[in-house]
Design a protein around this motif. Sequence first.
Motif, PDB file in Angstrom:
ATOM      1  N   THR A  55       0.640  -1.116   0.080  1.00 34.76           N
ATOM      2  CA  THR A  55      -0.126   0.034   0.130  1.00 34.76           C
ATOM      3  C   THR A  55       0.926   1.224  -0.050  1.00 34.76           C
ATOM      4  O   THR A  55       1.907   1.342   0.458  1.00 34.76           O
ATOM      5  CB  THR A  55      -0.924   0.037   1.330  1.00 34.76           C
ATOM      6  N   VAL A  56       0.431   2.304  -0.602  1.00 31.38           N
ATOM      7  CA  VAL A  56       1.159   3.605  -0.747  1.00 31.38           C
ATOM      8  C   VAL A  56       0.243   4.722  -0.148  1.00 31.38           C
ATOM      9  O   VAL A  56       0.822   5.952   0.080  1.00 31.38           O
ATOM     10  CB  VAL A  56       1.778   3.701  -1.938  1.00 31.38           C
ATOM     11  N   THR A  57      -1.100   4.612  -0.088  1.00 30.04           N
ATOM     12  CA  THR A  57      -1.952   5.574   0.590  1.00 30.04           C
ATOM     13  C   THR A  57      -2.859   5.193   1.612  1.00 30.04           C
ATOM     14  O   THR A  57      -2.742   3.914   1.622  1.00 30.04           O
ATOM     15  CB  THR A  57      -2.954   6.213  -0.669  1.00 30.04           C
ATOM     16  N   GLU A  58      -3.413   6.297   2.383  1.00 28.05           N
ATOM     17  CA  GLU A  58      -4.252   5.661   3.327  1.00 28.05           C
ATOM     18  C   GLU A  58      -5.534   5.027   2.747  1.00 28.05           C
ATOM     19  O   GLU A  58      -6.221   4.225   3.437  1.00 28.05           O
ATOM     20  CB  GLU A  58      -4.851   6.964   4.416  1.00 28.05           C
ATOM     21  N   VAL A  59      -5.837   5.461   1.566  1.00 35.41           N
ATOM     22  CA  VAL A  59      -7.185   4.815   0.911  1.00 35.41           C
ATOM     23  C   VAL A  59      -6.699   3.104   0.582  1.00 35.41           C
ATOM     24  O   VAL A  59      -7.465   2.290   0.699  1.00 35.41           O
ATOM     25  CB  VAL A  59      -7.394   5.515  -0.361  1.00 35.41           C
ATOM     26  N   ASP A  60      -5.423   3.114   0.153  1.00 34.79           N
ATOM     27  CA  ASP A  60      -5.125   1.772   0.022  1.00 34.79           C
ATOM     28  C   ASP A  60      -5.115   0.837   1.020  1.00 34.79           C
ATOM     29  O   ASP A  60      -5.671  -0.171   1.284  1.00 34.79           O
ATOM     30  CB  ASP A  60      -3.464   1.833  -0.426  1.00 34.79           C
ATOM     31  N   ILE A  61      -4.672   1.397   2.358  1.00 34.82           N
ATOM     32  CA  ILE A  61      -4.488   0.763   3.625  1.00 34.82           C
ATOM     33  C   ILE A  61      -6.120   0.345   3.941  1.00 34.82           C
ATOM     34  O   ILE A  61      -6.517  -0.810   4.437  1.00 34.82           O
ATOM     35  CB  ILE A  61      -3.966   1.650   4.690  1.00 34.82           C
ATOM     36  N   VAL A  62      -6.849   1.246   3.829  1.00 34.30           N
ATOM     37  CA  VAL A  62      -8.328   1.259   4.427  1.00 34.30           C
ATOM     38  C   VAL A  62      -9.046   0.034   3.493  1.00 34.30           C
ATOM     39  O   VAL A  62      -9.739  -1.063   4.070  1.00 34.30           O
ATOM     40  CB  VAL A  62      -9.155   2.396   4.062  1.00 34.30           C
ATOM     41  N   ASN A  63      -8.664  -0.287   2.079  1.00 34.43           N
ATOM     42  CA  ASN A  63      -9.304  -1.242   1.403  1.00 34.43           C
ATOM     43  C   ASN A  63      -8.583  -2.385   1.531  1.00 34.43           C
ATOM     44  O   ASN A  63      -9.170  -3.657   1.458  1.00 34.43           O
ATOM     45  CB  ASN A  63      -9.333  -0.793  -0.181  1.00 34.43           C
ATOM     46  N   ALA A  64      -7.295  -2.388   1.932  1.00 32.55           N
ATOM     47  CA  ALA A  64      -6.647  -3.685   2.298  1.00 32.55           C
ATOM     48  C   ALA A  64      -7.003  -4.324   3.509  1.00 32.55           C
ATOM     49  O   ALA A  64      -7.217  -5.391   3.519  1.00 32.55           O
ATOM     50  CB  ALA A  64      -5.047  -3.372   2.213  1.00 32.55           C
ATOM     51  N   VAL A  65      -7.446  -3.542   4.434  1.00 32.55           N
ATOM     52  CA  VAL A  65      -7.877  -3.979   5.763  1.00 32.55           C
ATOM     53  C   VAL A  65      -9.472  -4.669   5.409  1.00 32.55           C
ATOM     54  O   VAL A  65      -9.597  -5.926   6.067  1.00 32.55           O
ATOM     55  CB  VAL A  65      -8.165  -2.728   6.651  1.00 32.55           C
ATOM     56  N   GLN A  66     -10.073  -4.033   4.616  1.00 34.06           N
ATOM     57  CA  GLN A  66     -11.174  -4.535   4.341  1.00 34.06           C
ATOM     58  C   GLN A  66     -11.216  -6.050   3.745  1.00 34.06           C
ATOM     59  O   GLN A  66     -12.082  -6.936   3.805  1.00 34.06           O
ATOM     60  CB  GLN A  66     -12.279  -3.556   3.545  1.00 34.06           C
ATOM     61  N   TRP A  67     -10.471  -6.029   2.600  1.00 33.20           N
ATOM     62  CA  TRP A  67     -10.089  -7.307   1.864  1.00 33.20           C
ATOM     63  C   TRP A  67      -9.670  -8.165   2.861  1.00 33.20           C
ATOM     64  O   TRP A  67     -10.149  -9.548   2.795  1.00 33.20           O
ATOM     65  CB  TRP A  67      -9.127  -6.940   1.006  1.00 33.20           C
ATOM     66  N   GLY A  81      -6.227   9.641  16.854  1.00 34.87           N
ATOM     67  CA  GLY A  81      -6.887   8.508  17.006  1.00 34.87           C
ATOM     68  C   GLY A  81      -8.227   8.695  16.128  1.00 34.87           C
ATOM     69  O   GLY A  81      -9.141   7.937  16.210  1.00 34.87           O
ATOM     70  N   THR A  82      -8.351   9.749  15.535  1.00 34.20           N
ATOM     71  CA  THR A  82      -9.358  10.080  14.346  1.00 34.20           C
ATOM     72  C   THR A  82      -8.895  10.072  13.051  1.00 34.20           C
ATOM     73  O   THR A  82      -7.781  10.227  12.879  1.00 34.20           O
ATOM     74  CB  THR A  82     -10.026  11.406  14.863  1.00 34.20           C
ATOM     75  N   VAL A 138      -9.050   1.310  11.388  1.00 30.39           N
ATOM     76  CA  VAL A 138      -8.058   0.249  12.453  1.00 30.39           C
ATOM     77  C   VAL A 138      -9.227  -0.062  13.438  1.00 30.39           C
ATOM     78  O   VAL A 138      -9.317  -1.111  13.942  1.00 30.39           O
ATOM     79  CB  VAL A 138      -6.918   0.821  12.782  1.00 30.39           C
ATOM     80  N   ASN A 139     -10.007   1.066  13.846  1.00 28.22           N
ATOM     81  CA  ASN A 139     -10.825   0.712  15.168  1.00 28.22           C
ATOM     82  C   ASN A 139     -12.064  -0.150  14.678  1.00 28.22           C
ATOM     83  O   ASN A 139     -12.205  -0.869  15.616  1.00 28.22           O
ATOM     84  CB  ASN A 139     -11.236   2.408  15.481  1.00 28.22           C
ATOM     85  N   ASN A 140     -12.326  -0.076  13.894  1.00 32.19           N
ATOM     86  CA  ASN A 140     -13.363  -0.860  13.078  1.00 32.19           C
ATOM     87  C   ASN A 140     -13.037  -2.395  13.194  1.00 32.19           C
ATOM     88  O   ASN A 140     -13.616  -3.297  13.419  1.00 32.19           O
ATOM     89  CB  ASN A 140     -13.893  -0.674  11.813  1.00 32.19           C
ATOM     90  N   PHE A 141     -11.640  -2.566  12.633  1.00 31.46           N
ATOM     91  CA  PHE A 141     -11.084  -3.810  12.634  1.00 31.46           C
ATOM     92  C   PHE A 141     -11.089  -4.405  13.883  1.00 31.46           C
ATOM     93  O   PHE A 141     -11.411  -5.777  14.315  1.00 31.46           O
ATOM     94  CB  PHE A 141      -9.618  -3.796  11.790  1.00 31.46           C
ATOM     95  N   VAL A 142     -10.463  -3.541  15.085  1.00 30.81           N
ATOM     96  CA  VAL A 142     -10.275  -4.113  16.481  1.00 30.81           C
ATOM     97  C   VAL A 142     -11.674  -4.376  17.041  1.00 30.81           C
ATOM     98  O   VAL A 142     -11.859  -5.479  17.688  1.00 30.81           O
ATOM     99  CB  VAL A 142      -9.413  -3.102  17.079  1.00 30.81           C
ATOM    100  N   SER A 143     -12.744  -3.471  16.586  1.00 31.19           N
ATOM    101  CA  SER A 143     -13.925  -3.794  17.268  1.00 31.19           C
ATOM    102  C   SER A 143     -14.533  -4.971  16.692  1.00 31.19           C
ATOM    103  O   SER A 143     -15.595  -5.536  17.691  1.00 31.19           O
ATOM    104  CB  SER A 143     -14.779  -2.249  17.094  1.00 31.19           C
ATOM    105  N   SER A 144     -14.262  -5.526  15.807  1.00 31.57           N
ATOM    106  CA  SER A 144     -14.941  -6.623  15.080  1.00 31.57           C
ATOM    107  C   SER A 144     -14.186  -7.954  15.757  1.00 31.57           C
ATOM    108  O   SER A 144     -14.431  -9.069  15.296  1.00 31.57           O
ATOM    109  CB  SER A 144     -14.683  -6.505  13.714  1.00 31.57           C
TER     110      SER A 144
END
Length: 441
Positions: A243-255, A278-279, A286-292
């Motif tokens: 990943t190279v952007t924060e949008v990349d990271i968000v989508n990688a986490v979802q995948w 933290g916002t 990240v918070n959503n991943f941990v909450s799940s």
Amino acid sequence: MVRGRRFGLASLFFALLSGFVEAEVPLYEAKARLGPVASPPVKKARWAKLDRTLNAWLEAQEARKFAQQAGLRSDGDAVQVYVVAAQGAEEKVQTFLTERGCTKLLRAENIFQCFADAPLVRAAAEQPEVLVVRVPSYYRPAPWETQIGLRALTGSMTTEALTAMNVPAWHSAGIQGQGVKVGIIDGGFTGYQALLGSDLPPADRFMIWPDGTANMADTEHGTMCAEIVYDIVPQATMYVAATVTEVDIVNAVQWMQSQGVKVITMSQGWLSWGPGDGTGTLATAVNNFVSSGGFWANSAGNSRLAHWQGSWVDNDGDGWLEFDGTGREVNCVTDGAGNCVNIPAQKRIFASLVWNQWNNPQTDLDFYIVKWDASSSQWVVFGKSADTQNGQVGQRPVEENFDVATTDQETAYGFAVKLYSGPTNVQLEFFNRFDNNPLAV
């Protein structure tokens, strides 16, 4: 051999590999000679919703050449952009971008990342539902991470901390990560193919995020991190994302979540990806991943000596930030001991300045690269990042896209911050990617 992440040696490695030498430069010399830009011209942009870099790209005679020089990621005549939608208008903006042919489209909250050509960028800037269109904030590997000589660190090694973590005892008990899915997010995984089945899992237990394949060869850093994980849990299945952007990271986490991953480790960071409290888009993911029910491990960073933080101080009233309150207006790249170093020609400088106005910034600051001119014995302006911050919704308190950032001669280089307009009760910080900084705190 022993695999150890001795990042404390990064500055030394970089100096040796790049040929950096101590410069004959008086530290913070000639602060007043930054005066030629003391009264910058009024900022004017033909397209108010576009950042300064995209405005310049649209007006460039040779757009492809400009994109390359500016460090934009491109695909033919298209460049990668962020299109930020107004709250509640996300679906309409997504439909517009899809219908107009914005390619490789990814979304994180109200931010859309895609490749757009000039007509589409102009059209997006004219949409009332679009707040801003800007260049993404890219993760930039530290210079030492991309040095060819360091590739010898990758492969045929054993992680030195296994005993300290009591890993052998777990392995002897038969616990080696069987049935566990581990996600690894990093800037690249160069050379991973040759290590599958030896220092990395076999191919059937090494899964790659499909939208990040173009970034896999950007750096060996992710490969080294994956090797460490493999030494700890050799029977686990790996899910890796370059990943190279924060949008990349968000989508990688979802995948990864969709694949059943419950553990993610990431060794990336970039100052301008959010407020750092933290916002923000990335923190929410990240918070959503941990909450799940997930577990997230993140590197704490190795860049203290490449970082400066402080309040706005300008005792002489000339509009230039004084980094330590005693008149020092140039913060040069150093050897870590306070000595400016010469940087060879054709080296790209990456740095990011942010300040604490993440909601509609009212203070407009400009970020300069300066270089030492030996013939006149003074610091002179070399490049600048000068986006507009005037309270418009969707703007960010960030400067990092310099109009000139590739060194043109071997000399000392540094940074300076200029107040353009607005209140000065701000807290600032910046990172550079040369791993040194004389005023680190």
